[in-house]
Design an enzyme around this catalytic site. Structure first.
Site, PDB file in Angstrom:
ATOM      1  CG  HIS A 160     -94.566 -83.081 -40.336  1.00  0.00           C
ATOM      2  ND1 HIS A 160     -93.795 -84.138 -39.915  1.00  0.00           N
ATOM      3  CD2 HIS A 160     -95.741 -83.181 -39.668  1.00  0.00           C
ATOM      4  CE1 HIS A 160     -94.484 -84.864 -39.038  1.00  0.00           C
ATOM      5  NE2 HIS A 160     -95.668 -84.300 -38.876  1.00  0.00           N
ATOM      6  CG  ASP A 368     -86.255 -80.563 -46.400  1.00  0.00           C
ATOM      7  OD1 ASP A 368     -87.405 -80.848 -46.041  1.00  0.00           O
ATOM      8  OD2 ASP A 368     -85.548 -81.307 -47.114  1.00  0.00           O
TER       9      ASP A 368
HETATM   10  C1  GDG Z   1     -91.559 -83.742 -44.765  1.00  0.00           C
HETATM   11  C2  GDG Z   1     -90.741 -82.435 -44.706  1.00  0.00           C
HETATM   12  C3  GDG Z   1     -89.495 -83.361 -42.742  1.00  0.00           C
HETATM   13  C4  GDG Z   1     -87.257 -90.957 -49.977  1.00  0.00           C
HETATM   14  N1  GDG Z   1     -87.095 -91.600 -51.152  1.00  0.00           N
HETATM   15  C5  GDG Z   1     -87.398 -92.894 -50.916  1.00  0.00           C
HETATM   16  C6  GDG Z   1     -87.752 -93.010 -49.569  1.00  0.00           C
HETATM   17  N2  GDG Z   1     -87.644 -91.810 -49.023  1.00  0.00           N
HETATM   18  C7  GDG Z   1     -87.890 -91.565 -47.581  1.00  0.00           C
HETATM   19  C8  GDG Z   1     -86.619 -91.141 -46.886  1.00  0.00           C
HETATM   20  C9  GDG Z   1     -87.185 -90.360 -45.703  1.00  0.00           C
HETATM   21  C10 GDG Z   1     -88.473 -89.775 -46.279  1.00  0.00           C
HETATM   22  O1  GDG Z   1     -88.811 -90.512 -47.431  1.00  0.00           O
HETATM   23  C11 GDG Z   1     -88.285 -88.325 -46.726  1.00  0.00           C
HETATM   24  O2  GDG Z   1     -88.273 -87.526 -45.591  1.00  0.00           O
HETATM   25  P1  GDG Z   1     -87.681 -86.063 -45.644  1.00  0.00           P
HETATM   26  O3  GDG Z   1     -87.622 -85.572 -44.252  1.00  0.00           O
HETATM   27  O4  GDG Z   1     -86.348 -86.105 -46.295  1.00  0.00           O
HETATM   28  O5  GDG Z   1     -88.627 -85.199 -46.577  1.00  0.00           O
HETATM   29  P2  GDG Z   1     -90.229 -85.030 -46.910  1.00  0.00           P
HETATM   30  O6  GDG Z   1     -90.799 -86.228 -47.543  1.00  0.00           O
HETATM   31  O7  GDG Z   1     -90.315 -83.785 -47.728  1.00  0.00           O
HETATM   32  O8  GDG Z   1     -90.926 -84.818 -45.476  1.00  0.00           O
HETATM   33  C12 GDG Z   1     -89.352 -82.708 -44.118  1.00  0.00           C
HETATM   34  C13 GDG Z   1     -90.432 -84.579 -42.805  1.00  0.00           C
HETATM   35  O9  GDG Z   1     -91.690 -84.230 -43.394  1.00  0.00           O
HETATM   36  C14 GDG Z   1     -90.692 -85.160 -41.417  1.00  0.00           C
HETATM   37  O10 GDG Z   1     -91.204 -84.211 -40.544  1.00  0.00           O
HETATM   38  O11 GDG Z   1     -88.219 -83.798 -42.315  1.00  0.00           O
HETATM   39  O12 GDG Z   1     -88.641 -81.495 -43.984  1.00  0.00           O
HETATM   40  O13 GDG Z   1     -90.615 -81.850 -46.005  1.00  0.00           O
HETATM   41  O14 GDG Z   1     -87.523 -91.192 -44.640  1.00  0.00           O
HETATM   42  O15 GDG Z   1     -85.890 -92.273 -46.518  1.00  0.00           O
HETATM   43  N3  GDG Z   1     -88.091 -94.173 -48.992  1.00  0.00           N
HETATM   44  C15 GDG Z   1     -88.110 -95.266 -49.793  1.00  0.00           C
HETATM   45  N4  GDG Z   1     -87.798 -95.227 -51.119  1.00  0.00           N
HETATM   46  C16 GDG Z   1     -87.415 -94.049 -51.722  1.00  0.00           C
HETATM   47  O16 GDG Z   1     -87.137 -94.030 -52.921  1.00  0.00           O
HETATM   48  N5  GDG Z   1     -88.458 -96.446 -49.266  1.00  0.00           N
END
Ligand code: GDG
Length: 472
Positions: A160, A368
């Site tokens: 990921h 990322d």
């Molecule tokens: C890893 C990789 C890759 C965030 N703050 C809150 C919240 N979130 C949710 C967002 C989103 C998720 O968390 C974050 O996903 P990301 O993709 O932005 O980043 P990572 O957590 O670092 O994920 C990344 C991912 O895996 C999938 O393969 O895209 O590159 O680093 O869904 O909405 N959700 C809630 N409250 C928050 O305050 N409910």
């Protein structure tokens, strides 16, 4: 299809919407195949309570058609496997941050021990015709450990997070061991073409692997199929959440509250890879350069708490707090605070409304794997009056989302100008960009990701018999 077995560090009940799009997408296939989801329970057992390294109690729970099996970890295993190696070595190095890596040899021993523990506990639960899908950097050697126990099932791996170029990867003591472990899989998937290209150059140069064409590589007497499978979101679920009563109510509340201003939004786990201090510097630069934005723009930054037991995370917290404080101190007025910063997790049902009420999203990580917030923001917009996505060129998502305003987050002035441009963008241009971005995220949604990976895995060459996996 045969039964699907998913293994990841954490598991989620796919029936709960708070679990997020990934759990929902995997949940569909798991449900349809009567599948099994295996991972850490999230519980740490102290030594005084009987927690012993390399041991852990299993818990089983039925969630609809899916069996969730989780494992407790002893304090020592948790500290070396999770905090020490996974988040103290692999996370920083894979995000190009060699300066933050802590290469302590006890950590790698814990990482191997927990992967062996996972394999030992999972092995008796497996059936001969299972399809096994292992997720992320915590579990790279798991297939090798399963093969050493005699597993011949098809096993796939999805990373990921980014995979850095060979010279950065080579800074990890035992990097050759890690990459050799990837050859125990039948299929290895990455988020972007760039990550896939790094894998190819590493295995060619360092492991002298033979390129068999069509993404297949041969080394260590084994063949692995590698490719890019950019992860998506459940677009329709997000559009639905934005239009649901709670989504609408949240959006209207935010619009009422900020009726005289344009909102900018950032939603990130509080992590040094997300480029939060640089984002604040760019926002401050924009306020400095374009005084007409004073009183008319407010940035809401949600930084949800994450891995607070890893020291690099408390440093970033203090840096961010001090920057937000100084921006508000220097630019704020009695009736206007430029930045509203929250170190808190916001309920998932409220995010779509917040995204929809915002004119601009700032998604500016230094690095990322993909970044799902960028895609969630797009899905939540009103197509007639959509907001603008300012996106770091160093997010995996930038390979797909070419019509976003792409920025280099290290270039503070350039990013400040892009934020200003986003705030000014005429509605026709916003609509055209949004339409084309929506086409992309709809075509490559989370169901496409899941199906295309599993299809590749099902079609991958079957295990060769007679060449047992040599223990790593
Ligand atoms: C890893 C990789 C890759 C965030 N703050 C809150 C919240 N979130 C949710 C967002 C989103 C998720 O968390 C974050 O996903 P990301 O993709 O932005 O980043 P990572 O957590 O670092 O994920 C990344 C991912 O895996 C999938 O393969 O895209 O590159 O680093 O869904 O909405 N959700 C809630 N409250 C928050 O305050 N409910």
């Amino acid at each position: 299809m045969s039964r699907l077995v998913v293994v990841s560090n954490r598991v989620a009940d796919p029936r709960k919407t708070a679990a997020g799009g990934l759990a929902v997408a995997l949940g569909d296939v798991l449900n349809n195949t009567g599948g099994l989801w295996f991972g850490w329970s999230g519980k740490v057992i102290e030594e005084a309570d009987g927690g012993k390294p390399g041991e852990g109690k299993l818990h089983t729970q039925q969630a609809g058609g899916v069996k969730l099996v989780t494992l407790d970890l002893s304090r020592q295993d948790h500290d070396s496997f999770y905090a020490g190696y996974s988040n103290g070595v692999l996370w920083p190095v894979f995000h190009y941050r060699l300066d933050l890596a802590d290469f302590e040899s006890a950590h790698i021993a814990g990482y191997r021990r927990v992967n062996q523990l996972f394999a030992r506990k999972l092995h008796p639960l497996l059936r001969d015709d299972d399809i096994i899908w292992i997720h992320d950097y915590h579990l790279i050697p798991l297939a090798a450990e399963l093969r050493a126990l005699g597993c011949t099932q098809r096993i796939g791996f999805f990373l990921h997070i980014p995979l850095p170029p060979p010279l950065i990867l080579a800074a990890i003591p035992g990097h050759d061991w890690l990459i050799r472990a990837l050859f125990a899989y039948n299929v290895v998937g990455f988020q972007s073409n760039a990550d896939h290209a790094h894998f190819c150059s590493y295995v060619e140069a360092e492991a002298h692997a033979q390129n068999l064409g069509d993404g297949r590589w041969r080394a260590f007497n084994r063949t692995v199929q590698a490719g890019a499978f950019p992860i998506g979101i459940d677009v329709e679920e997000f559009v639905g959440l934005a239009n649901a009563p709670e989504g609408r109510e949240m959006c209207e509340r935010m619009r009422r509250e900020y009726s005289r201003r344009k909102l900018l939004v950032g939603v990130d786990r509080l992590d040094y890879s997300k480029g939060l201090p640089q984002r604040m510097l760019a926002f401050r630069e924009m306020l400095q350069r374009y005084p007409e934005t004073h009183r008319s723009a407010t940035l809401i930054q949600i930084a949800s708490p994450s891995r607070e037991d890893v020291s690099a995370y408390s440093d970033i917290l203090h840096q961010l707090e001090s920057l937000c404080g100084s921006i508000n101190g220097n630019f704020g007025e009695l009736d206007w605070m430029p930045v509203r910063y929250m170190h808190r997790t916001v309920a998932r049902a409220r995010l779509p409304g917040l995204y929809r009420a915002s004119s601009v999203a700032l998604v500016t990580p230094l690095r990322d794997g993909m970044n799902l917030v960028a895609k969630e923001f797009l899905a939540a917009q009103d197509p007639q009056d959509p907001g603008v996505l300012v996106l770091s060129r160093f997010a995996g998502a930038a390979e797909q989302l070419r019509e976003a305003l792409l920025v280099n987050p290290y270039d503070i002035e350039g990013t400040a100008n892009a934020i200003h441009l986003a705030l000014q963008m005429p509605v026709e241009e916003r609509r055209a960009r949004h339409q084309s971005l929506m086409r992309t995220i709809r075509e490559f949604d989370v169901h496409w990701w899941c199906d295309s990976f599993l299809d590749t895995l099902v079609k991958a060459e079957a295990e060769e018999t007679g060449t047992p996996w040599l223990r790593l």
